[in-house]
Design a protein around this motif. Sequence first.
Motif, short mmCIF file in Angstrom:
data_model
loop_
_atom_site.label_atom_id
_atom_site.label_comp_id
_atom_site.label_asym_id
_atom_site.label_seq_id
_atom_site.Cartn_x
_atom_site.Cartn_y
_atom_site.Cartn_z
N GLU A 197 -8.33 -1.47 0.41
CA GLU A 197 -9.39 -1.81 -0.55
C GLU A 197 -9.00 -1.38 -1.96
O GLU A 197 -9.30 -2.07 -2.93
N THR A 198 -8.34 -0.26 -2.06
CA THR A 198 -7.89 0.22 -3.38
C THR A 198 -6.86 -0.74 -3.96
O THR A 198 -6.93 -1.09 -5.14
N GLN A 235 0.83 -1.20 0.00
CA GLN A 235 0.00 0.00 0.00
C GLN A 235 0.87 1.26 0.00
O GLN A 235 0.65 2.18 -0.78
N ASP A 237 -5.80 3.18 0.54
CA ASP A 237 -6.26 2.18 1.49
C ASP A 237 -6.10 0.78 0.90
O ASP A 237 -5.84 0.61 -0.29
#
Length: 130
Positions: free
Chosen positions: A48-49, A39, A46
């Motif tokens: 999720e991205t 990340q 985040d």
Amino acid sequence: MGPLEDDDTAEITPEEGAAGLRAALRLLEHWQATPAQVQALLGAPDAETVEAWRQDDLGAGLPPETVLRLGILLGIHRGTRALFSDPVRGHAWMRTPSALFDGQSALERMAQGSIEDLIAVLGYLTAEAQ
């Protein structure tokens, strides 16, 4: 104006961005980067991205900073390949603590999150490869 400042040369297609992202994600697996490191290295907002990007869901495309980070990461890979004939040794070097980075590994240094940290590792490898 340099290539990173020239709008014509800085543009990449969504397909090129997706290909660069796939290559970088494979590379980060070889480096055994943690999810938090992935990340940080990609500059993702985040987890999720990152997961959406893994699934090739780039939405409106990759942010320009992420595209820049991809280029640096792939340059770092090229640098390790120039220094180590065995890719496994190059991948291991990324995780090995070093006085060059105040006792951190190159991966730990880069995962601090700033582009300058990625550039520091790239700069070292570029100088060593010459």
